[in-house]
Write a protein that holds these residues in place. Structure first.
Motif, mmCIF file in Angstrom:
data_model
loop_
_atom_site.group_PDB
_atom_site.id
_atom_site.type_symbol
_atom_site.label_atom_id
_atom_site.label_comp_id
_atom_site.label_asym_id
_atom_site.label_seq_id
_atom_site.Cartn_x
_atom_site.Cartn_y
_atom_site.Cartn_z
ATOM 1 N N ILE A 186 33.451 -98.634 63.778
ATOM 2 C CA ILE A 186 33.159 -99.920 64.429
ATOM 3 C C ILE A 186 32.333 -100.801 63.505
ATOM 4 O O ILE A 186 32.584 -102.012 63.385
ATOM 5 N N LYS A 187 31.380 -100.206 62.820
ATOM 6 C CA LYS A 187 30.546 -100.946 61.869
ATOM 7 C C LYS A 187 31.414 -101.530 60.743
ATOM 8 O O LYS A 187 31.242 -102.685 60.357
ATOM 9 N N GLY A 188 32.361 -100.749 60.257
ATOM 10 C CA GLY A 188 33.282 -101.236 59.225
ATOM 11 C C GLY A 188 34.113 -102.401 59.721
ATOM 12 O O GLY A 188 34.354 -103.370 59.000
ATOM 13 N N PHE A 189 34.549 -102.326 60.969
ATOM 14 C CA PHE A 189 35.327 -103.422 61.542
ATOM 15 C C PHE A 189 34.496 -104.707 61.597
ATOM 16 O O PHE A 189 34.967 -105.776 61.231
ATOM 17 N N TYR A 190 33.249 -104.593 62.077
ATOM 18 C CA TYR A 190 32.412 -105.792 62.163
ATOM 19 C C TYR A 190 32.113 -106.376 60.787
ATOM 20 O O TYR A 190 32.041 -107.593 60.628
ATOM 21 N N GLY A 196 44.215 -111.849 59.267
ATOM 22 C CA GLY A 196 44.003 -111.719 60.712
ATOM 23 C C GLY A 196 44.838 -110.608 61.323
ATOM 24 O O GLY A 196 44.376 -109.873 62.196
ATOM 25 N N ILE A 197 46.065 -110.459 60.850
ATOM 26 C CA ILE A 197 46.918 -109.370 61.336
ATOM 27 C C ILE A 197 46.299 -108.025 60.957
ATOM 28 O O ILE A 197 46.192 -107.120 61.781
ATOM 29 N N GLY A 198 45.874 -107.919 59.704
ATOM 30 C CA GLY A 198 45.217 -106.690 59.260
ATOM 31 C C GLY A 198 43.942 -106.424 60.039
ATOM 32 O O GLY A 198 43.646 -105.281 60.408
ATOM 33 N N LEU A 199 43.179 -107.474 60.305
ATOM 34 C CA LEU A 199 41.934 -107.353 61.063
ATOM 35 C C LEU A 199 42.209 -106.881 62.491
ATOM 36 O O LEU A 199 41.474 -106.051 63.029
ATOM 37 N N ALA A 200 43.278 -107.388 63.086
ATOM 38 C CA ALA A 200 43.631 -106.961 64.441
ATOM 39 C C ALA A 200 43.945 -105.465 64.474
ATOM 40 O O ALA A 200 43.469 -104.741 65.363
ATOM 41 N N PHE A 201 44.707 -104.983 63.496
ATOM 42 C CA PHE A 201 45.018 -103.552 63.443
ATOM 43 C C PHE A 201 43.761 -102.730 63.168
ATOM 44 O O PHE A 201 43.596 -101.640 63.719
ATOM 45 N N HIS A 202 42.884 -103.247 62.320
ATOM 46 C CA HIS A 202 41.618 -102.558 62.044
ATOM 47 C C HIS A 202 40.802 -102.440 63.329
ATOM 48 O O HIS A 202 40.234 -101.386 63.627
ATOM 49 N N GLY A 203 40.738 -103.518 64.098
ATOM 50 C CA GLY A 203 40.008 -103.500 65.363
ATOM 51 C C GLY A 203 40.608 -102.524 66.360
ATOM 52 O O GLY A 203 39.885 -101.795 67.050
ATOM 53 N N MET A 204 41.933 -102.487 66.427
ATOM 54 C CA MET A 204 42.592 -101.560 67.342
ATOM 55 C C MET A 204 42.263 -100.115 66.968
ATOM 56 O O MET A 204 42.026 -99.280 67.840
ATOM 57 N N LYS A 205 42.237 -99.843 65.684
ATOM 58 C CA LYS A 205 41.918 -98.482 65.244
ATOM 59 C C LYS A 205 40.442 -98.161 65.478
ATOM 60 O O LYS A 205 40.100 -97.071 65.935
ATOM 61 N N ASP A 256 39.840 -97.481 69.120
ATOM 62 C CA ASP A 256 40.792 -96.511 69.677
ATOM 63 C C ASP A 256 41.724 -97.132 70.708
ATOM 64 O O ASP A 256 41.977 -96.564 71.764
ATOM 65 N N TYR A 257 42.230 -98.305 70.404
ATOM 66 C CA TYR A 257 43.190 -98.979 71.271
ATOM 67 C C TYR A 257 44.550 -98.920 70.577
ATOM 68 O O TYR A 257 44.785 -99.629 69.603
ATOM 69 N N THR A 258 45.414 -98.040 71.052
ATOM 70 C CA THR A 258 46.728 -97.892 70.433
ATOM 71 C C THR A 258 47.810 -98.006 71.506
ATOM 72 O O THR A 258 48.271 -96.992 72.037
ATOM 73 N N PRO A 259 48.207 -99.228 71.830
ATOM 74 C CA PRO A 259 49.234 -99.394 72.868
ATOM 75 C C PRO A 259 50.610 -98.927 72.403
ATOM 76 O O PRO A 259 51.450 -98.584 73.215
ATOM 77 N N PHE A 260 50.844 -98.922 71.094
ATOM 78 C CA PHE A 260 52.135 -98.508 70.552
ATOM 79 C C PHE A 260 51.991 -97.112 69.960
ATOM 80 O O PHE A 260 51.185 -96.892 69.075
ATOM 81 N N LEU A 261 52.770 -96.188 70.449
ATOM 82 C CA LEU A 261 52.804 -94.835 69.901
ATOM 83 C C LEU A 261 51.429 -94.187 69.857
ATOM 84 O O LEU A 261 51.056 -93.539 68.891
ATOM 85 N N GLY A 262 50.661 -94.352 70.905
ATOM 86 C CA GLY A 262 49.320 -93.779 70.977
ATOM 87 C C GLY A 262 49.350 -92.301 71.326
ATOM 88 O O GLY A 262 50.399 -91.655 71.365
ATOM 89 N N LYS A 263 48.195 -91.758 71.591
ATOM 90 C CA LYS A 263 48.050 -90.334 71.883
ATOM 91 C C LYS A 263 48.843 -89.944 73.136
ATOM 92 O O LYS A 263 49.476 -88.894 73.162
ATOM 93 N N ASP A 264 48.827 -90.792 74.166
ATOM 94 C CA ASP A 264 49.577 -90.486 75.387
ATOM 95 C C ASP A 264 51.073 -90.383 75.096
ATOM 96 O O ASP A 264 51.745 -89.478 75.573
ATOM 97 N N TRP A 265 51.576 -91.308 74.284
ATOM 98 C CA TRP A 265 52.983 -91.286 73.920
ATOM 99 C C TRP A 265 53.306 -90.004 73.170
ATOM 100 O O TRP A 265 54.313 -89.341 73.441
ATOM 101 N N GLU A 266 52.430 -89.648 72.235
ATOM 102 C CA GLU A 266 52.641 -88.444 71.430
ATOM 103 C C GLU A 266 52.694 -87.197 72.314
ATOM 104 O O GLU A 266 53.583 -86.356 72.167
ATOM 105 N N GLU A 267 51.760 -87.097 73.258
ATOM 106 C CA GLU A 267 51.738 -85.949 74.151
ATOM 107 C C GLU A 267 52.975 -85.906 75.044
ATOM 108 O O GLU A 267 53.549 -84.840 75.281
ATOM 109 N N ARG A 268 53.423 -87.067 75.539
ATOM 110 C CA ARG A 268 54.626 -87.109 76.371
ATOM 111 C C ARG A 268 55.855 -86.667 75.579
ATOM 112 O O ARG A 268 56.698 -85.928 76.075
ATOM 113 N N LYS A 269 55.951 -87.130 74.324
ATOM 114 C CA LYS A 269 57.085 -86.759 73.480
ATOM 115 C C LYS A 269 57.078 -85.268 73.178
ATOM 116 O O LYS A 269 58.122 -84.613 73.201
#
Length: 104
Positions: free
Chosen positions: A25-29, A64-73, A76-89
């Motif tokens: 989080i500190k790295g993101f800020y 900004g696109i890179g920053l958005a992905f950095h923030g999501m990581k 721990d916000y992963t709406p695409f192919l996140g942990k839940d998706w992985e477990e379901r698969k």
């Protein structure tokens, strides 16, 4: 005695995980602050020297696109192919394997 050691080990591991999360989080800020400062500087340069051609938004968009992905990581916000998706698969493939339907 062993129970106390296990508890201390678990506490230490939780502390290390929390510390890693804080560092992410500190790295993101830090990245966010750099993004704002650099893009304000680019905006100033663009408007002062070449106001007829607005190019400042291209680096702002790319970063900004890179920053958005950095923030999501970082948060721990992963709406695409996140942990839940992985477990379901994994469960889906294991169920298929049980039934003998290899990927069908």
């Amino acid at each position: 005695m062993e129970v106390i050691m296990d508890t201390n080990q678990q506490e230490y591991e939780r502390y290390q995980q929390a510390k890693k999360k804080v560092e992410k989080i500190k790295g993101f800020y830090g990245n966010l602050i750099s993004y704002i400062v650099v893009n304000l500087f680019l905006l100033f340069i663009n408007l002062k020297y070449t106001p007829e051609e607005l190019w400042f938004f291209w680096p702002m968009l790319g970063w900004g696109i890179g920053l958005a992905f950095h923030g999501m990581k970082a948060f721990d916000y992963t709406p695409f192919l996140g942990k839940d998706w992985e477990e379901r698969k994994l469960k889906e493939f294991m169920d298929q394997e049980k039934r003998g339907n290899h990927g069908k």
